[in-house]
Design an enzyme around this catalytic site. Structure first.
Site: not given
Length: 336
Positions: A61, A211, A213-214, A217
């Site tokens: 990452y 979620l 990846r949003g 959300s």
């Protein structure tokens, strides 16, 4: 930040007890566009203060940046209060590209040496290959990890995105603490074979993407554009008509949340928590505000009626689009 009473859950029968919610750090360094480093560290501190112990990172990452960020965030903190989970094996290039995976025993030793140095610690709590290496038998990979456990550099072995057959083969070599895999209201593929197998073998589930990846959300919209470097711009579920159909599911979920006094994100996280005490959702909050919202899912109690309403709003298999692009999907052992 809202004060929450953090409960704990076991990561399988052989793994550690960890907070019921974990914090995934990937977006603080990579793949979701620019991030604020000071806010990232403040978010990690807020998570620790709220009782979150499971911190998930990967050595690839930001090409090591994420581990260095975590090291900085843990300065002055008690090491025993953090359960550090590290993924390894993904090969990158200077342009940020992806070049497969390497889980040869000699490579694992090398990856771990660099990880320990970047984290400033003498051990990793859970160490896991990011993906199955098609060129190395899983028995060989797990055997090498078992040697690192014996040497004290690794406390527990985890896996990521592997299928039921691979789980069985791996567990025959050494106890596996947990399987990290995508699991959410709209990504329920593990329920068919992988989750039952993990439960049979006493392997916990660390659920990432709760979620999506949003997408789940409640903060995503049809008009929202992805920032440079945000890989969601290449994901099928965020594209064209797929996005329209998926946001309609979110709208239906929002109605359930309103009746419970909870946000869309909180309902999605609460649903994941309600799927079993052997499941620990990872939330990828990059800010204190998003973290606080996710922590607000902990006191949300979903009744059988609530769960039925959620299933009606977002039926299994109702999502439009795969979770990755075709090339990435083809590389997932969990999707075979």
């Amino acid at each position: 930040m809202t004060t929450n009473t953090m409960t704990t859950r076991p990561l399988g029968t052989s793994g550690p007890r960890v907070s019921a919610l974990g914090l995934g750090l990937m977006g603080m360094s990579d793949l979701y566009g620019p991030a604020d480093e000071a806010e990232s560290i403040a978010t990690i501190h807020a998570a620790l203060d709220a009782g979150v112990t499971l911190l998930d990172t990967g050595d690839f990452y930001g090409m090591g940046h994420n581990e260095l960020l975590l090291r900085d965030a843990l300065k002055g903190r008690a090491r025993e209060n953090a359960v550090i989970s590290v993924k390894f094996g993904a090969l990158r290039d200077a342009a940020g590209g992806w070049n497969g995976v390497d889980t040869r025993p000699i490579a694992i030793k090398n990856f771990l040496a660099y990880t320990l140095k970047r984290l400033g610690t003498d051990h990793v709590d859970i160490y896991r290959p990011a993906r199955l290496d098609p060129n190395v038998p899983i028995e060989e990979t797990v055997g090498a990890l078992a040697d690192l456990v014996k040497a004290g550099y690794v406390r527990h072995i985890g896996l990521s995105e592997v299928g039921a057959s691979t789980l069985r083969r791996a567990a025959a070599v050494h106890p596996i603490a947990d399987l990290q895999i995508e699991y959410s209201l709209i990504s329920r593929g593990i329920e068919r074979d992988i989750l039952p197998t993990a439960r049979e073998l006493g392997i916990g589930i660390t659920a990432y993407g709760v979620l999506s990846r949003g997408l789940l959300s409640g903060h995503w919209s049809r008009e929202r554009a992805t920032a440079p470097g945000d890989f969601r711009g290449h994901l099928p579920r965020f594209a064209g008509d797929n996005l329209d159909r998926n946001l309609a599911l979110v709208d239906a979920l929002r109605e359930v949340g309103q009746d419970k006094g909870a946000s869309v994100a909180q309902i999605a996280v609460a649903w994941a928590l309600a799927q079993g005490d052997d499941i620990v959702p990872l939330v990828g909050a990059r800010t204190r505000a998003r973290l606080e919202e996710s922590l607000g899912a902990l006191p949300v109690v979903l009744t059988e009626t609530d769960l039925a309403r959620i299933s009606s709003a977002v039926p299994a298999g109702s999502v439009s689009g795969d979770r990755y692009d075709p090339h990435s999907m083809s590389a997932l052992d969990s999707e075979r």
